[in-house]
Structures are given as C-alpha cells and as structure tokens.
Write an enzyme that holds these catalytic residues in place. Structure first.
Site, short mmCIF file in Angstrom:
data_model
loop_
_atom_site.label_atom_id
_atom_site.label_comp_id
_atom_site.label_asym_id
_atom_site.label_seq_id
_atom_site.Cartn_x
_atom_site.Cartn_y
_atom_site.Cartn_z
N ASN A 113 0.84 -1.20 0.00
CA ASN A 113 0.00 0.00 0.00
C ASN A 113 0.87 1.25 0.00
O ASN A 113 1.96 1.27 0.56
CB ASN A 113 -0.97 -0.01 1.19
CG ASN A 113 -0.41 0.68 2.40
OD1 ASN A 113 -0.47 1.91 2.53
ND2 ASN A 113 0.20 -0.10 3.30
N SER A 182 5.77 5.09 8.69
CA SER A 182 5.12 4.79 7.41
C SER A 182 6.07 5.17 6.28
O SER A 182 6.68 6.23 6.31
CB SER A 182 3.82 5.58 7.27
OG SER A 182 3.42 5.55 5.92
N ASN A 184 5.14 5.95 3.33
CA ASN A 184 4.39 6.64 2.27
C ASN A 184 4.22 8.14 2.47
O ASN A 184 3.51 8.78 1.71
CB ASN A 184 3.02 5.97 2.10
CG ASN A 184 3.15 4.51 1.74
OD1 ASN A 184 3.96 4.15 0.88
ND2 ASN A 184 2.42 3.65 2.43
N LYS A 216 5.76 3.56 17.02
CA LYS A 216 5.68 2.48 16.01
C LYS A 216 6.86 2.61 15.06
O LYS A 216 7.04 3.65 14.43
CB LYS A 216 4.36 2.56 15.24
CG LYS A 216 4.20 1.40 14.25
CD LYS A 216 2.78 1.27 13.79
CE LYS A 216 2.61 0.12 12.80
NZ LYS A 216 1.23 -0.06 12.39
C1 LIG Z 1 -3.62 -1.13 3.59
C2 LIG Z 1 -2.77 -0.83 4.80
C3 LIG Z 1 -2.84 0.41 5.40
C4 LIG Z 1 -2.05 0.69 6.52
N1 LIG Z 1 -2.14 1.91 7.12
C5 LIG Z 1 -1.42 2.15 8.24
C6 LIG Z 1 -1.54 3.39 8.92
O1 LIG Z 1 -2.31 4.26 8.55
N2 LIG Z 1 -0.77 3.58 10.04
C7 LIG Z 1 0.08 2.62 10.51
O2 LIG Z 1 0.73 2.84 11.54
N3 LIG Z 1 0.19 1.43 9.90
C8 LIG Z 1 -0.53 1.18 8.78
N4 LIG Z 1 -0.41 -0.02 8.16
C9 LIG Z 1 0.56 -1.01 8.70
C10 LIG Z 1 -0.10 -2.04 9.62
O3 LIG Z 1 -0.66 -1.44 10.75
C11 LIG Z 1 0.95 -3.10 10.04
O4 LIG Z 1 1.93 -2.46 10.84
C12 LIG Z 1 1.63 -3.75 8.86
O5 LIG Z 1 0.73 -3.96 7.80
C13 LIG Z 1 2.27 -5.08 9.25
O6 LIG Z 1 1.29 -5.99 9.73
P1 LIG Z 1 0.60 -7.12 8.80
O7 LIG Z 1 1.70 -7.85 8.10
O8 LIG Z 1 -0.20 -7.95 9.75
O9 LIG Z 1 -0.26 -6.39 7.83
C14 LIG Z 1 -1.18 -0.31 7.03
C15 LIG Z 1 -1.13 -1.58 6.42
C16 LIG Z 1 -1.91 -1.84 5.32
C17 LIG Z 1 -1.83 -3.21 4.68
#
Ligand SMILES: Cc1cc2nc3c(=O)[nH]c(=O)nc-3n(C[C@H](O)[C@H](O)[C@H](O)COP(=O)(O)O)c2cc1C
Length: 342
Positions: A113, A182, A184, A216
C-alpha cells in the site's frame, strides 16, 4: 483446511479492487456499529493482559490503518479483537496519494500500500469519538489512536503538527501511538533519528501526562538504529513499542509484482519477528508485535519470543475474522494445558 471465509467469501472479494472492497467492508462495519450489538460472550479471564497500565481482554488487536477514521470501533470489537488501533490520523485532513494505491499480492499472501495517510483529520475524529463515548456503544476494550504527520507540514514543524492532533484527541484514546515509520509520507521515517525523535517524544509525553504513549517503528532499521531508538524512547518516557510497520524491502516477492509502497503480510514475517526478539533482548519495553502474523503458529511464535500483545492487519484480510477466534482458542488451550501440568 480452508475456512468458509477463505473458500467462499475471499474469492469473491478478491475479484474487486482492494481499496473498493475495503471501503465497502468498513462502511458495512460502521453501519453495524451504529446499531445495538449483542454482547459477546464474557471475556475469558485467562486471556486478559495488563500492559502499560491498561487491561486488554485478550492480547490480539487490530493494527492501525484498517479503520483510519474510527468509524467502526464497536463492530471491530464485536469481532473479538482485544483492542483496536485507529488512524493513522493527521492534524490536517488529507486525501492521500493518487489511486490505485493498494495492491494484493496473493502469490505471497501480501499487500502493498501507498495510501499516504488518507483521513478526515483529527478534529473530525475527535467529534466522532466524543459521540461514541457518550453513547452506549463504546466497547469494553482499549482503543489506541495512531498519529502521523500531515503531508503539507514541513518536517521541521512536525512536533507542532503531532501536538495539534494529540491535543484534539487526548481525552478520547486509551493509548496513543507516534507513527514515525510509514514509508508513504516523504521524510517521515527520518523522525526515527534520535535528534528528531527525542524532542518529539519529550513534547508529546509531557502533553499526554499519564496515558500510554507508544512508538511504532519500521522494519527496515539497522540494529544500531534500533539501539538508538530504544535509548531515545527510554529517556523520553515512551511506554512501549509497536514493531513493525510495513517494509520497503520487496526482495521477498517476485520482481514482476513489485510496486512502490509498504509491503505487509507473509514476506514481512521473519523481519518483524527478528526485530521483536532483538528489542526483547535489549530492553524492558512492552512490545506489540505486528507484521506477517498470518496464522496461529505465527501468533504463538510471537508470544514465545516475548510479545506482550500482537496485532493483525494482512492476516485478517487473507484469513478473515475466524483467525481471531482461532488464535484466542489456541492460546486458551495452551494456557489450560500448562496449568494442568503445573
Ligand atoms: C492497507 C494498509 C494500510 C495501513 N495503514 C497504516 C496506517 O495508517 N498507520 C500505521 O501505523 N500502519 C498502517 N499499516 C501497517 C499495519 O498497521 C501493520 O503495521 C503492517 O501492515 C504489518 O502488519 P501485517 O503484516 O499484519 O499487515 C497499514 C497496512 C496496510 C496493509
């Protein structure tokens, strides 16, 4: 064996653009949140965890980014999560990056993303949370609020920008997360450097008084950088770490499927696990472990490595809500098994 979600619903959902599915699912959850939800069965006392002064009915939370505006908290709690982290929210409402900006990589059970903190802003979130708090719908689980930097605000004004969000929201969250990881938002990860991180943590800590303030972090840090972050976090009153955010290292997925953005899911699993273990050997911080937890085995491995709590995002998308109950059930059985032995 596939669950009904994986064999029936997921194939249908995965035919549609990921962000569109996400918006529909979240809308449905927000509608459900506005009606009176049947109380879930009483939480199992032995799954309860006390971490950074808060009580979590179970140690499995929803990670940030799923409910960026905090519109579906009661329904998400009703699915069985022991905590929900909303956001990332920014002081200034912003549309995020141009679409498409969310991609599935089913071959690797992953998501990429580059949403770029699309959200309605901290003031709108505060208004919504205030209404929810006053209603009967506020859930009996901790709600975390994850805060990021507004894109239009220059990095040198980041502290003021985070502070604006925190002031608007501090009454409404049970814990707060400084998102400096992040990939992004241009330059955001440079806020992990001690020279920038120290003043940011110190200022927000002072403003928040007693509530837990977490950091984080990214998975793409060197061990030296992790050490520096731990030292900075320790001297500035940080209550715990969330490890990790998405990765910019796409070497674990086929080259043809790579596109700009943060990668999550299975390809992140090993790195996120290593970082958890590293933090646990080097510090006494409580850690919420997140990244590539896709099944019960992954979840158990995190607890064995010392995670205080865990969070899901991509595993929730690929396995569905059934994964929450499976993890909790297995944890319970394991605890009952070890109690019987002792
Ligand atoms: C579509 C998407 C949007 C995300 N948006 C955020 C966000 O706004 N803030 C944040 O701290 N992490 C965001 N994350 C990261 C997740 O909170 C998480 O740290 C990361 O995806 C790793 O965990 P996972 O492998 O279980 O997805 C996002 C992840 C995804 C897939």
């Amino acid at each position: 064996m596939f669950s009904p979600y994986e064999s029936l619903l997921r194939p249908l959902l995965f035919c549609v653009d990921p962000e569109t599915v996400h918006e529909y699912a979240l809308h449905a959850l927000s509608v459900v949140s506005s009606i009176s939800l049947a109380p879930r069965s009483a939480p199992e006392p032995s799954l309860r965890r006390e971490v950074f002064g808060l009580t979590f009915p179970n140690p499995l939370g929803l990670a940030a980014g799923f409910d960026k505006n905090g519109i579906a908290i009661p329904a998400l709690a009703a699915l069985g999560f022991g905590s929900v982290e909303i956001g990332t929210v920014t002081a200034v409402a912003q549309p995020g990056n141009p679409k498409p900006r969310m991609f599935r990589v089913p071959e690797s059970e992953a998501i990429i993303n580059r949403l770029g903190f699309n959200n309605r802003g901290a003031a709108a979130m505060a208004e919504r949370l205030e209404i929810l708090r006053r209603s009967t719908q506020w859930p009996a689980i901790p709600v975390g609020i994850n805060i990021g930097k507004s894109r239009i605000v220059p990095l040198e004004n980041a502290v003021e920008d985070y502070l604006t969000s925190l002031r608007l929201l501090r009454e409404h969250g049970d814990y707060f997360v400084l998102n400096v990881s992040s990939p992004n938002t241009p330059g955001l990860r440079s806020l992990q450097d001690p020279a920038a991180l120290g003043p940011l943590c110190a200022t927000l800590r002072q403003e928040l008084a007693q509530k837990p303030l977490l950091l984080k972090i990214a998975p793409d840090l060197t061990w030296k950088e992790v050490d520096d972050i731990l030292a900075t976090a320790e001297s500035n009153g940080i209550s715990g770490l969330i490890a990790t955010n998405t990765t910019v290292d796409h070497s674990n997925i086929p080259a043809s499927l790579r596109t700009q953005g943060g990668l999550s899911g299975t390809p992140l699993r090993d790195r996120s696990y290593e970082i958890l273990k590293y933090i646990k050997t080097r510090s006494r911080f409580p850690v919420i472990s997140v990244g590539g937890i896709m099944n019960v085995t992954d979840a158990l491995a995190r607890f064995d490595a010392g995670a205080d709590l865990i969070q899901l995002y991509t595993g929730f998308i690929y396995r569905g809500p059934g994964l929450i109950a499976r993890i909790c059930r297995t944890l319970l059985e394991r605890q009952q098994g070890s109690n019987a032995l002792s």
